[in-house]
Design a protein around this motif. Structure first.
Motif, PDB file in Angstrom:
ATOM      1  N   LEU A 107     -12.962  10.058  -2.429  1.00 49.66           N
ATOM      2  CA  LEU A 107     -12.390   9.271  -1.350  1.00 49.66           C
ATOM      3  C   LEU A 107     -13.489   8.837  -0.389  1.00 49.66           C
ATOM      4  N   LYS A 108     -13.217   7.786   0.377  1.00 45.94           N
ATOM      5  CA  LYS A 108     -14.140   7.305   1.397  1.00 45.94           C
ATOM      6  C   LYS A 108     -13.489   7.480   2.764  1.00 45.94           C
ATOM      7  N   LEU A 109     -14.164   8.181   3.661  1.00 44.62           N
ATOM      8  CA  LEU A 109     -13.671   8.354   5.020  1.00 44.62           C
ATOM      9  C   LEU A 109     -13.808   7.028   5.757  1.00 44.62           C
ATOM     10  N   VAL A 110     -12.690   6.503   6.287  1.00 43.20           N
ATOM     11  CA  VAL A 110     -12.739   5.226   7.005  1.00 43.20           C
ATOM     12  C   VAL A 110     -12.464   5.364   8.498  1.00 43.20           C
ATOM     13  N   ASP A 111     -11.907   6.502   8.903  1.00 44.37           N
ATOM     14  CA  ASP A 111     -11.659   6.696  10.326  1.00 44.37           C
ATOM     15  C   ASP A 111     -11.437   8.175  10.626  1.00 44.37           C
TER      16      ASP A 111
ATOM     17  N   HIS B 217      -6.495  18.506  17.678  1.00 41.78           N
ATOM     18  CA  HIS B 217      -6.108  17.931  16.391  1.00 41.78           C
ATOM     19  C   HIS B 217      -7.139  16.873  15.997  1.00 41.78           C
ATOM     20  N   VAL B 218      -7.280  16.645  14.695  1.00 39.17           N
ATOM     21  CA  VAL B 218      -8.163  15.595  14.199  1.00 39.17           C
ATOM     22  C   VAL B 218      -7.427  14.835  13.103  1.00 39.17           C
ATOM     23  N   ALA B 219      -7.343  13.516  13.248  1.00 37.56           N
ATOM     24  CA  ALA B 219      -6.748  12.660  12.219  1.00 37.56           C
ATOM     25  C   ALA B 219      -7.868  12.131  11.342  1.00 37.56           C
ATOM     26  N   LEU B 220      -7.701  12.288  10.037  1.00 31.68           N
ATOM     27  CA  LEU B 220      -8.686  11.820   9.051  1.00 31.68           C
ATOM     28  C   LEU B 220      -8.019  10.786   8.156  1.00 31.68           C
ATOM     29  N   HIS B 221      -8.634   9.624   8.042  1.00 27.28           N
ATOM     30  CA  HIS B 221      -8.081   8.532   7.240  1.00 27.28           C
ATOM     31  C   HIS B 221      -9.063   8.234   6.105  1.00 27.28           C
ATOM     32  N   TYR B 222      -8.613   8.410   4.877  1.00 26.74           N
ATOM     33  CA  TYR B 222      -9.424   8.185   3.700  1.00 26.74           C
ATOM     34  C   TYR B 222      -8.808   7.097   2.829  1.00 26.74           C
ATOM     35  N   MET B 223      -9.675   6.379   2.113  1.00 30.87           N
ATOM     36  CA  MET B 223      -9.222   5.413   1.120  1.00 30.87           C
ATOM     37  C   MET B 223      -9.842   5.800  -0.220  1.00 30.87           C
ATOM     38  N   ARG B 224      -9.185   5.366  -1.274  1.00 38.96           N
ATOM     39  CA  ARG B 224      -9.738   5.584  -2.612  1.00 38.96           C
ATOM     40  C   ARG B 224     -11.009   4.766  -2.762  1.00 38.96           C
ATOM     41  N   MET B 225     -11.946   5.297  -3.492  1.00 27.83           N
ATOM     42  CA  MET B 225     -13.212   4.569  -3.730  1.00 27.83           C
ATOM     43  C   MET B 225     -13.060   3.650  -4.915  1.00 27.83           C
TER      44      MET B 225
ATOM     45  N   LYS C  31       0.848  -1.188   0.000  1.00 26.00           N
ATOM     46  CA  LYS C  31       0.000   0.000   0.000  1.00 26.00           C
ATOM     47  C   LYS C  31       0.882   1.237   0.000  1.00 26.00           C
ATOM     48  N   VAL C  32       0.416   2.264  -0.675  1.00 24.77           N
ATOM     49  CA  VAL C  32       1.071   3.569  -0.636  1.00 24.77           C
ATOM     50  C   VAL C  32       0.116   4.517   0.074  1.00 24.77           C
TER      51      VAL C  32
ATOM     52  N   ALA D  87      -1.339   9.385 -11.452  1.00 18.42           N
ATOM     53  CA  ALA D  87      -0.820   8.053 -11.774  1.00 18.42           C
ATOM     54  C   ALA D  87      -1.538   6.953 -10.995  1.00 18.42           C
ATOM     55  N   ASP D  88      -2.491   7.343 -10.133  1.00 22.85           N
ATOM     56  CA  ASP D  88      -3.278   6.381  -9.357  1.00 22.85           C
ATOM     57  C   ASP D  88      -2.400   5.496  -8.471  1.00 22.85           C
ATOM     58  N   VAL D  89      -1.369   6.081  -7.888  1.00 26.13           N
ATOM     59  CA  VAL D  89      -0.428   5.300  -7.092  1.00 26.13           C
ATOM     60  C   VAL D  89      -0.749   5.324  -5.590  1.00 26.13           C
ATOM     61  N   ILE D  90      -1.521   6.299  -5.129  1.00 24.44           N
ATOM     62  CA  ILE D  90      -1.795   6.423  -3.699  1.00 24.44           C
ATOM     63  C   ILE D  90      -3.085   5.685  -3.345  1.00 24.44           C
ATOM     64  N   ASP D  91      -2.999   4.819  -2.342  1.00 24.63           N
ATOM     65  CA  ASP D  91      -4.148   4.023  -1.899  1.00 24.63           C
ATOM     66  C   ASP D  91      -4.910   4.671  -0.755  1.00 24.63           C
ATOM     67  N   GLU D  92      -4.190   5.339   0.143  1.00 29.84           N
ATOM     68  CA  GLU D  92      -4.798   5.913   1.335  1.00 29.84           C
ATOM     69  C   GLU D  92      -4.258   7.312   1.581  1.00 29.84           C
ATOM     70  N   PHE D  93      -5.084   8.142   2.202  1.00 25.72           N
ATOM     71  CA  PHE D  93      -4.706   9.501   2.565  1.00 25.72           C
ATOM     72  C   PHE D  93      -4.914   9.675   4.061  1.00 25.72           C
ATOM     73  N   ASN D  94      -3.886  10.123   4.748  1.00 23.64           N
ATOM     74  CA  ASN D  94      -3.957  10.382   6.182  1.00 23.64           C
ATOM     75  C   ASN D  94      -3.613  11.849   6.417  1.00 23.64           C
ATOM     76  N   LEU D  95      -4.631  12.608   6.781  1.00 23.64           N
ATOM     77  CA  LEU D  95      -4.449  14.036   7.036  1.00 23.64           C
ATOM     78  C   LEU D  95      -4.648  14.288   8.524  1.00 23.64           C
ATOM     79  N   VAL D  96      -3.751  15.043   9.110  1.00 22.90           N
ATOM     80  CA  VAL D  96      -3.939  15.471  10.491  1.00 22.90           C
ATOM     81  C   VAL D  96      -4.161  16.974  10.455  1.00 22.90           C
ATOM     82  N   VAL D  97      -5.372  17.362  10.834  1.00 23.33           N
ATOM     83  CA  VAL D  97      -5.753  18.769  10.842  1.00 23.33           C
ATOM     84  C   VAL D  97      -5.354  19.361  12.187  1.00 23.33           C
ATOM     85  N   HIS D  98      -4.565  20.422  12.137  1.00 25.36           N
ATOM     86  CA  HIS D  98      -4.110  21.106  13.347  1.00 25.36           C
ATOM     87  C   HIS D  98      -5.048  22.264  13.653  1.00 25.36           C
ATOM     88  N   PRO D  99      -5.323  22.502  14.921  1.00 30.34           N
ATOM     89  CA  PRO D  99      -6.248  23.572  15.294  1.00 30.34           C
ATOM     90  C   PRO D  99      -5.578  24.944  15.248  1.00 30.34           C
ATOM     91  N   VAL D 100      -5.147  25.319  14.052  1.00 28.99           N
ATOM     92  CA  VAL D 100      -4.452  26.586  13.870  1.00 28.99           C
ATOM     93  C   VAL D 100      -4.756  27.111  12.465  1.00 28.99           C
TER      94      VAL D 100
END
Length: 183
Positions: free
Chosen positions: A163-167, A175-183, A3-4, A130-143
């Motif tokens: 994308l589909k929000l999975v967590d 802070h909020v961690a957002l985990h997305y996967m490709r649909m 996975k990337v 290039a469709d190489v990324i499988d998942e996206f993990n963003l951490v939103v900072h309260p700033v």
């Protein structure tokens, strides 16, 4: 196939300026845990130089908080690739890719191993195309920082990426961690 995962810290106003944000102990523990299934980090030069030698020094000297030390030890133990045409001073556990980073990442994705984390805003549009990324993990900072590099520059994508929000993980620090996967 490996996975990337693309991972980045981002401000509420959409900027990825790591120097304007500071993680809490709880967030550092989260980042340490996300590396359990990672054996390669794929950096752009700017992010690599932001992270090293700082975290290597913390790991060596144990000069941080307990959470910083744990993160530094885990982070510096992972193999690294830095993409740059000019960079010369990489650590011994870092390979330099001079050309065609997407082709290199696609090749690495086919090899056995754990997940690969990509930490480069500059290469993001090309990697999405290039469709190489499988998942996206963003951490939103309260700033709200009002400056820096945006996650994506207007017009940098050829088409919308669904994308589909999975967590979602909220932290006491705001802070909020957002985990997305490709649909």
């Amino acid at each position: 196939m490996r996975k990337v995962k693309f991972g980045i810290n981002i401000s509420l106003d959409g900027y990825c300026d790591h120097t304007a944000m500071s993680p809490s102990e709880e967030l550092l523990d989260y980042f340490t845990g996300t590396m359990d299934d990672v054996d390669l980090v794929f950096f752009g030069r700017v992010m690599y130089e932001l992270m090293f030698p700082y975290w290597a020094d913390v790991a060596k000297d144990q000069s941080g908080t307990p959470a910083e030390n744990r993160f530094a030890e885990r982070f510096t133990a992972i193999d690294k690739i830095v993409v740059s045409k000019t960079f010369e001073n990489a650590r011994k556990d870092t390979h330099i890719v001079r050309e065609n980073p997407v082709a290199e990442l696609l090749k690495l994705k086919q090899q056995p191993g754990k997940s690969i984390t990509v930490d480069s805003v500059s290469m993001l549009p090309e990697m999405i195309a290039a469709d190489v990324i499988d998942e996206f993990n963003l951490v939103v900072h309260p700033v709200v920082v009002g400056h820096g590099r945006p996650l994506l520059v207007a017009g940098s994508l050829q088409q919308k990426l669904n994308l589909k929000l999975v967590d979602t993980i909220p932290f006491k620090s705001g802070h909020v961690a957002l985990h997305y996967m490709r649909m």
